[in-house]
Design an enzyme around this catalytic site. Sequence first.
Site, short mmCIF file in Angstrom:
data_model
loop_
_atom_site.label_atom_id
_atom_site.label_comp_id
_atom_site.label_asym_id
_atom_site.label_seq_id
_atom_site.Cartn_x
_atom_site.Cartn_y
_atom_site.Cartn_z
N SER A 81 36.39 44.49 45.33
CA SER A 81 37.78 44.75 45.00
C SER A 81 38.70 44.48 46.20
O SER A 81 38.67 43.39 46.77
CB SER A 81 37.91 46.20 44.49
OG SER A 81 39.18 46.45 43.95
N ASP A 113 36.53 41.02 33.74
CA ASP A 113 37.45 41.73 34.64
C ASP A 113 38.83 41.07 34.57
O ASP A 113 38.99 39.90 34.90
CB ASP A 113 36.89 41.66 36.06
CG ASP A 113 37.82 42.24 37.12
OD1 ASP A 113 38.77 42.95 36.75
OD2 ASP A 113 37.58 41.98 38.31
N HIS A 133 35.06 45.19 36.41
CA HIS A 133 35.49 45.45 37.78
C HIS A 133 34.99 46.85 38.18
O HIS A 133 35.58 47.83 37.78
CB HIS A 133 37.03 45.40 37.84
CG HIS A 133 37.59 45.41 39.22
ND1 HIS A 133 37.81 44.26 39.93
CD2 HIS A 133 37.96 46.42 40.04
CE1 HIS A 133 38.31 44.55 41.10
NE2 HIS A 133 38.40 45.86 41.20
#
Length: 469
Positions: A184, A393, A446
């Site tokens: 991330s 994602d 994600h």
Amino acid sequence: MATSANLIFFHLFLLLGLLLLSCSELVVSHSVVESLPGFPGPLPFELETGYIGVGESEDVQLFYYFVKSESNPKEDPLLLWLTGGPGCSSFSAFAYELGPLSFKPMQEDEGIPTLILNPFSWSKVASIIFLDLPVGTGFSYGRTSCAFQSTDLQACDQTYQFMRKWLADHPEFLSNPFYVGGDSYSGITVPIIVQLISNGNEAGIDPLINLKGYILGNPSTNYVKERNYDIPFAHGMGLISDELYESLQISCQGDYFNPKNAQCSQDIQAYYKCTLGIQLVHILEPVCHSSSPRQHEFFNKGRSLTERNVELDVPEPASPCAHNRDAQYLISARWLNNDTVREALHIQKGSIGEWIRCNYRLSYMTTTWSSYQYHVNLSSKGYRSLIYSGDHDLVVPFLGTQAWIRSLNYSIVDDWRSWIAEGQVAGYTRTYSNRMTFATVKGAGHVAPEYKPLECAAMFERWISHQPL
């Protein structure tokens, strides 16, 4: 190019300061953890927790969990892992992604939560340091109010100091192949940290770190540019119509989130309406309420996109949210805010109040909005890298990650193909001449290991062992 040169000179200047730190007294506090509340019997792996002070006065105390490889720790790689946010504790990766323990699902709100072994832990083949970064994240704390303030570049420098001190205290790992990993928002900080370590090694700063490469999952790399891949991703996934996509292409000219005309603004609003109620971290999962939010991660991306979900009704017990993924995060907060657990982990009393998985109230300043140039520099130095993306994602769509990797302009040495886990297609991969491997993880969101632990463990084990995916 001028900006890149300025950044490199800035880091070299900081490295000179670090030379002075190498002469300072080493202050490290760590303890072996042999058992944990909620887990029956002694731990079947070696766990250490501790603090390392960084900065001139060591007012920043960085907390870590260290898991020794369950295979051959004398020779297996050593991986430093950072969770995104910024402000999300590395315990999130420890318990929900790639660590040796996880929580038993669907536990009632009574007593100490139960821990179970994760059969897909990356510690099967590597030793892992899970670091709470930046200061104010997880159990990392500052001794003064000033120490709680940091920028992304400061946090990266503090990480480099941390690793040098940790290795000085654990010299038996100096010869192990070393990697830095994260997901991330860590897509911004990890390449900077790797560059700092590389520069330090070239400058001869002790201890020399046996740096081999880095790993990034669902990484943010260039916030402004990668947002423009939300639209083509949404179209490819069937979230918006052909007609709206065509109109967006014409009216916005590829710059979707900086409208320069009324039609582009109108089309963007239509896009928002179409994706209302879509879970951005995984488009197939329900949107659910949680006191430990996920969708505001890295730069609070797309608040206009995620906060609209607050208007949705609170789910009834029989709804898809009755036992949703986000509710699992509440279990970690219950566990880590238990005094017995904190004592077992050797947490400094009075150092922090309530533990929260993601602290979005950090005194933290983002000054680096793109890590692309660091990838350029590291590629030229020949470091290995694994970049992977969950293909469902919508926070960091894989299309944007593919685009910046292609723009590095390295030739392909292993072209696009499927990779297999347990006899099934687990995703698709491509490898480049700069020793960079890109992989999608089929059906993951994600971040990928949380959704597809078996597949990601297989991917990591192959890559870290220098095998093709």
